[in-house]
Design an enzyme around this catalytic site. Structure first.
Site, PDB file in Angstrom:
ATOM      1  N   GLU A 113      56.580 -54.412 -21.235  1.00 25.08           N
ATOM      2  CA  GLU A 113      56.938 -55.455 -20.265  1.00 25.08           C
ATOM      3  C   GLU A 113      55.720 -55.865 -19.443  1.00 25.08           C
ATOM      4  O   GLU A 113      55.444 -57.061 -19.265  1.00 25.08           O
ATOM      5  CB  GLU A 113      58.054 -54.974 -19.335  1.00 25.08           C
ATOM      6  CG  GLU A 113      59.415 -54.825 -20.007  1.00 25.08           C
ATOM      7  CD  GLU A 113      60.006 -56.135 -20.491  1.00 25.08           C
ATOM      8  OE1 GLU A 113      59.687 -57.203 -19.923  1.00 25.08           O
ATOM      9  OE2 GLU A 113      60.794 -56.109 -21.454  1.00 25.08           O
ATOM     10  N   ARG A 122      62.419 -66.493 -21.665  1.00 27.34           N
ATOM     11  CA  ARG A 122      62.180 -65.154 -21.140  1.00 27.34           C
ATOM     12  C   ARG A 122      63.407 -64.747 -20.346  1.00 27.34           C
ATOM     13  O   ARG A 122      64.113 -65.578 -19.792  1.00 27.34           O
ATOM     14  CB  ARG A 122      60.940 -65.142 -20.236  1.00 27.34           C
ATOM     15  CG  ARG A 122      59.680 -65.638 -20.915  1.00 27.34           C
ATOM     16  CD  ARG A 122      59.220 -64.730 -22.004  1.00 27.34           C
ATOM     17  NE  ARG A 122      59.061 -63.366 -21.494  1.00 27.34           N
ATOM     18  CZ  ARG A 122      58.936 -62.307 -22.282  1.00 27.34           C
ATOM     19  NH1 ARG A 122      58.981 -62.450 -23.560  1.00 27.34           N
ATOM     20  NH2 ARG A 122      58.787 -61.110 -21.759  1.00 27.34           N
ATOM     21  N   ASN A 132      53.566 -59.382 -19.684  1.00 30.32           N
ATOM     22  CA  ASN A 132      53.396 -60.225 -18.495  1.00 30.32           C
ATOM     23  C   ASN A 132      51.934 -60.614 -18.286  1.00 30.32           C
ATOM     24  O   ASN A 132      51.636 -61.780 -17.980  1.00 30.32           O
ATOM     25  CB  ASN A 132      53.912 -59.500 -17.246  1.00 30.32           C
ATOM     26  CG  ASN A 132      55.426 -59.560 -17.127  1.00 30.32           C
ATOM     27  OD1 ASN A 132      56.089 -60.250 -17.898  1.00 30.32           O
ATOM     28  ND2 ASN A 132      55.963 -58.836 -16.172  1.00 30.32           N
TER      29      ASN A 132
HETATM   30  N1  LIG Z   1      50.666 -60.218 -14.724  1.00 29.99           N
HETATM   31  C1  LIG Z   1      51.224 -61.323 -14.183  1.00 29.99           C
HETATM   32  N2  LIG Z   1      50.449 -62.376 -13.836  1.00 29.99           N
HETATM   33  C2  LIG Z   1      50.996 -63.497 -13.300  1.00 29.99           C
HETATM   34  N3  LIG Z   1      52.322 -63.651 -13.075  1.00 29.99           N
HETATM   35  C3  LIG Z   1      53.146 -62.639 -13.395  1.00 29.99           C
HETATM   36  C4  LIG Z   1      52.649 -61.419 -13.975  1.00 29.99           C
HETATM   37  N4  LIG Z   1      53.696 -60.595 -14.180  1.00 29.99           N
HETATM   38  C5  LIG Z   1      54.779 -61.249 -13.757  1.00 29.99           C
HETATM   39  N5  LIG Z   1      54.470 -62.483 -13.277  1.00 29.99           N
HETATM   40  C6  LIG Z   1      55.409 -63.472 -12.698  1.00 29.99           C
HETATM   41  O1  LIG Z   1      56.631 -62.795 -12.391  1.00 29.99           O
HETATM   42  C7  LIG Z   1      57.726 -63.451 -13.064  1.00 29.99           C
HETATM   43  C8  LIG Z   1      58.790 -62.426 -13.416  1.00 29.99           C
HETATM   44  O2  LIG Z   1      58.306 -61.502 -14.393  1.00 29.99           O
HETATM   45  P1  LIG Z   1      59.387 -60.752 -15.304  1.00 29.99           P
HETATM   46  O3  LIG Z   1      60.394 -60.089 -14.423  1.00 29.99           O
HETATM   47  O4  LIG Z   1      58.656 -59.878 -16.273  1.00 29.99           O
HETATM   48  O5  LIG Z   1      60.130 -61.938 -16.067  1.00 29.99           O
HETATM   49  P2  LIG Z   1      59.601 -62.865 -17.258  1.00 29.99           P
HETATM   50  O6  LIG Z   1      58.350 -62.244 -17.820  1.00 29.99           O
HETATM   51  O7  LIG Z   1      60.723 -62.861 -18.242  1.00 29.99           O
HETATM   52  O8  LIG Z   1      59.347 -64.211 -16.665  1.00 29.99           O
HETATM   53  C9  LIG Z   1      57.094 -64.153 -14.249  1.00 29.99           C
HETATM   54  O9  LIG Z   1      57.875 -65.250 -14.696  1.00 29.99           O
HETATM   55  C10 LIG Z   1      55.750 -64.605 -13.653  1.00 29.99           C
HETATM   56  O10 LIG Z   1      55.887 -65.768 -12.885  1.00 29.99           O
HETATM   57 MG   LIG Z   2      58.145 -60.265 -18.276  1.00 24.12          MG
END
Ligand SMILES: Nc1ncnc2c1ncn2[C@@H]1O[C@H](COP(=O)(O)OP(=O)(O)O)[C@@H](O)[C@H]1O
Ligand SMILES: [Mg+2]
Length: 146
Positions: A46, A105, A50
């Site tokens: 996960e 997502r 990301n």
């Molecule tokens: N490493 C990262 N860099 C930039 N934005 C991130 C990162 N990890 C998460 N995010 C932000 O947090 C949101 C939520 O992440 P997550 O709960 O994993 O859901 P998803 O990946 O399905 O969108 C993402 O849509 C993104 O906007």
């Molecule tokens: Mg994610």
């Protein structure tokens, strides 16, 4: 005794399985349960996904950094990128929140990390990157204590 390792790799989706398998192989020395190993692999996937799809927007020139430390049944995993960062961390951590709905997502990445680990810390700054610190205490195996 504390035992540490670090890896870094290109932000390519084919490296997600490399990352989860490598972290799992390192943690195997603590003799985790199958459930614990599955949970840790899921969480690494996960966070790495990301970094690749959100942090670097799929740009493979980016690097993802992972460090793992283990000590007496305790695991600490740090996953870091130098990508776009997160402007509102509290909002990003909400269940079902996603900034990429077009990718279908689930918005559950952070929720999964919270549920599978004992502790999660998110540090991020727009245009500088994101650091996810995850901690977990593994179950004590009775048989080993006798
Ligand atoms: N490493 C990262 N860099 C930039 N934005 C991130 C990162 N990890 C998460 N995010 C932000 O947090 C949101 C939520 O992440 P997550 O709960 O994993 O859901 P998803 O990946 O399905 O969108 C993402 O849509 C993104 O906007
Ligand atoms: Mg994610």
């Amino acid at each position: 005794m504390r035992n540490e390792m670090q890896i870094q790799f290109s932000a390519l989706s084919q490296n997600e399985s490399f990352a989860r398998v490598t972290v799992a192989a390192f943690i195997a020395q603590l003799d985790p349960t199958m459930d614990e190993l599955t949970e840790i692999k899921t969480v690494v996937s996960e966070a790495v996904t990301n970094s690749i799809i959100h942090g670097y927007n799929g740009n493979p020139a980016g690097l993802v950094y992972i460090s793992v430390a283990i000590e007496d049944g305790f695991v600490e995993i740090i996953i870091r990128d130098e990508g776009v960062g997160i402007s509102d961390i509290e909002e990003a951590r909400q269940p079902l929140f996603t900034t990429k709905p077009e990718l279908e997502r689930s918005g559950m990445g952070f929720t999964i990390m919270e549920n599978f680990m004992d502790e999660i810390e998110v540090e991020s700054q727009p245009s500088l990157g994101t650091i996810i610190r995850l901690k977990k205490h593994l179950a004590i195996k009775k048989a080993l204590c006798n």
